[in-house]
Design an enzyme around this catalytic site. Structure first.
Site, PDB file in Angstrom:
ATOM      1  N   LYS A  15     -99.828  -2.433 -79.649  1.00  0.00           N
ATOM      2  CA  LYS A  15    -100.843  -3.276 -79.223  1.00  0.00           C
ATOM      3  C   LYS A  15    -100.501  -3.889 -77.555  1.00  0.00           C
ATOM      4  O   LYS A  15    -101.464  -3.993 -76.994  1.00  0.00           O
ATOM      5  CB  LYS A  15    -100.924  -4.553 -80.050  1.00  0.00           C
ATOM      6  CG  LYS A  15    -101.766  -4.230 -81.141  1.00  0.00           C
ATOM      7  CD  LYS A  15    -103.153  -3.532 -81.267  1.00  0.00           C
ATOM      8  CE  LYS A  15    -103.670  -3.449 -82.426  1.00  0.00           C
ATOM      9  NZ  LYS A  15    -105.125  -2.752 -82.389  1.00  0.00           N
ATOM     10  N   GLU A  20    -109.443 -11.214 -81.094  1.00  0.00           N
ATOM     11  CA  GLU A  20    -109.487 -11.419 -82.423  1.00  0.00           C
ATOM     12  C   GLU A  20    -108.299 -10.466 -82.939  1.00  0.00           C
ATOM     13  O   GLU A  20    -107.724  -9.720 -82.187  1.00  0.00           O
ATOM     14  CB  GLU A  20    -110.560 -10.504 -82.714  1.00  0.00           C
ATOM     15  CG  GLU A  20    -110.504  -8.930 -83.044  1.00  0.00           C
ATOM     16  CD  GLU A  20    -110.211  -8.468 -81.711  1.00  0.00           C
ATOM     17  OE1 GLU A  20    -109.612  -7.379 -81.701  1.00  0.00           O
ATOM     18  OE2 GLU A  20    -110.670  -8.716 -80.633  1.00  0.00           O
ATOM     19  N   SER A  75     -96.861   3.196 -85.495  1.00  0.00           N
ATOM     20  CA  SER A  75     -97.615   2.253 -84.658  1.00  0.00           C
ATOM     21  C   SER A  75     -96.926   0.858 -84.597  1.00  0.00           C
ATOM     22  O   SER A  75     -96.981   0.106 -83.684  1.00  0.00           O
ATOM     23  CB  SER A  75     -98.986   2.156 -85.062  1.00  0.00           C
ATOM     24  OG  SER A  75     -99.203   1.567 -86.313  1.00  0.00           O
TER      25      SER A  75
END
Length: 401
Positions: free
Chosen positions: A93, A115, A381
């Site tokens: 991210k 969000e 991830s």
């Protein structure tokens, strides 16, 4: 290798039949400004220099491409893990958060909203806002606040205001709804930093471009290790789909590489408690774009379910709807139980605790028949710190059963 992904999106933001920009009039100026300027800004020399410097010196890129010898022996293939879990903040991210915060600064925005579901995007956004001295507000469903408490604490330490969302199922969909409402009420000074390849154009495209560093590194690293830049398989979990978009990007038109997305089946795709959008969904409009989503016959969104907060979303990025429809990628699903088993397997086989999201991708290794010389890249991830309670509860139940 043929034409790249850039040529699969048209000027209106459609990947084939999916994408576009379905927004209320009050947001038109913001989205239109972003659409007009984002490509020239992110291609600019000053932007690229700062972005690439931060990825290297702040995030810690390139992340390793690790040959998992024990998994390779177990599944009879050459399995590599792309270690996005080793990034600063613990997931992929941060790649997108840095890119979009720099973009927001170029647009003169001082207030950032986001969000988050699993909290990884929230932490990444809060981290970059702290670095850049910007106000940060993160919307997070109350259910996710409770099950992802470590990440909530991190966001608060970093100076972000975390706003629990009490509406709907109190998960990622509802957090996104509230972030959009905030944006509508604060259009002048606020930039909405979307965490996945969802939302109105140009968000799916710009998030994909920021995350494409993953597949670019895979190509370079595989070339160095094996002499061949393209693997036989790339496997990634899919909620909204940003880590998968980044891992797939440079292989979308490869004749060699099979792209495998893994959705969250929850308790099972036929149980009504699932988030496997492409497996059971139909085309519709959600959060500003046309894509597949889980809905009833009247077009009302059905509440999703996944043990993984980051995959607990009833839609999917329009890029993935396009790849699914054109058969450029295949989409499997893994249940909560399968993900937990796969996560524990990696922990015990390789000494790596994955995020529950990443554990869904690992679960696909049980579902594919590989050849012994197949080169398989699994995009790991995120790391599993935030999910320790869930894993420990699962272990305790197994021991007491």
């Amino acid at each position: 290798m043929k034409k790249k992904l850039n040529n699969h999106i048209d000027k209106d933001g459609y990947y084939g039949n999916y994408g576009g920009s379905y927004i209320p009039e009050i947001l038109y100026n913001n989205v239109n400004e972003l659409n007009k300027k984002y490509n020239s800004i992110i291609a600019g020399k000053a932007f690229r220099k700062e972005f690439e410097s931060l990825l290297k010196n702040y995030v810690g890129r390139p992340t390793p491409l690790y040959f998992a010898a024990n998994l390779s022996e177990q599944f009879k293939a050459q399995i590599f893990l792309k270690r996005e879990d080793l990034n600063h903040t613990g997931s992929h991210k941060i790649n997108n958060a840095i890119g979009q915060v720099l973009l927001a600064k170029h647009l003169g925005k001082k207030r950032i909203i986001a969000e988050t579901g699993a909290g990884q995007h929230g932490v990444a956004t809060a981290t970059v806002c702290a670095l850049m001295g910007l106000e940060c507000f993160v919307y997070m469903g109350k259910k996710d606040v409770e099950r992802q408490a470590p990440n909530v604490s991190r966001m608060k330490m970093l100076g972000a205001t975390v706003i629990p969302v009490l509406s709907g199922s109190q998960t990622l969909k509802d957090a996104t709804n509230e972030a959009i409402r905030d944006w509508m009420n604060n259009t002048e000074n606020t930039y909405y930093l979307i965490g996945s390849v969802v939302g109105p154009h140009p968000y799916p495209d710009l998030v994909t471009k920021f995350q494409s560093v993953i597949s670019a590194e895979i190509q370079q690293q595989l070339k160095s290790i094996t002499g061949e830049p393209s693997p036989d398989y790339v496997i990634a979990c899919v909620g909204g789909g940003s880590n998968a978009a980044g891992a797939f990007y440079h292989f979308i038109d490869s004749d060699k590489t099979k792209l495998i997305g893994v959705e969250a089946a929850g308790k099972g795709i036929d149980t009504g408690y699932t988030a496997a959008t492409l497996n059971i969904g139909t085309p519709g409009i959600i959060h500003g774009s046309k894509t597949f989503l889980i809905q009833n016959n009247d077009g009302q969104i059905t509440e999703p379910h996944s043990i993984s907060a980051g995959l607990d979303y009833p839609g999917i990025g329009p890029l993935h709807s396009f790849l699914h429809e054109t058969k450029k990628a295949s989409y499997l699903s893994a249940t909560d139980e399968e993900a937990l088993i796969a996560g524990m397997n990696l922990t015990k086989k390789e000494g790596i605790i994955p995020a529950l999201e990443s554990a869904h991708a690992l679960a696909a290794l049980e579902k594919i028949k590989f050849k012994s010389n197949d080169v398989v890249v699994v995009n790991l991830s995120g790391r599993g710190d935030k999910d320790l309670d869930t894993f420990i509860n699962y272990l305790n139940k197994k021991e007491n059963a």
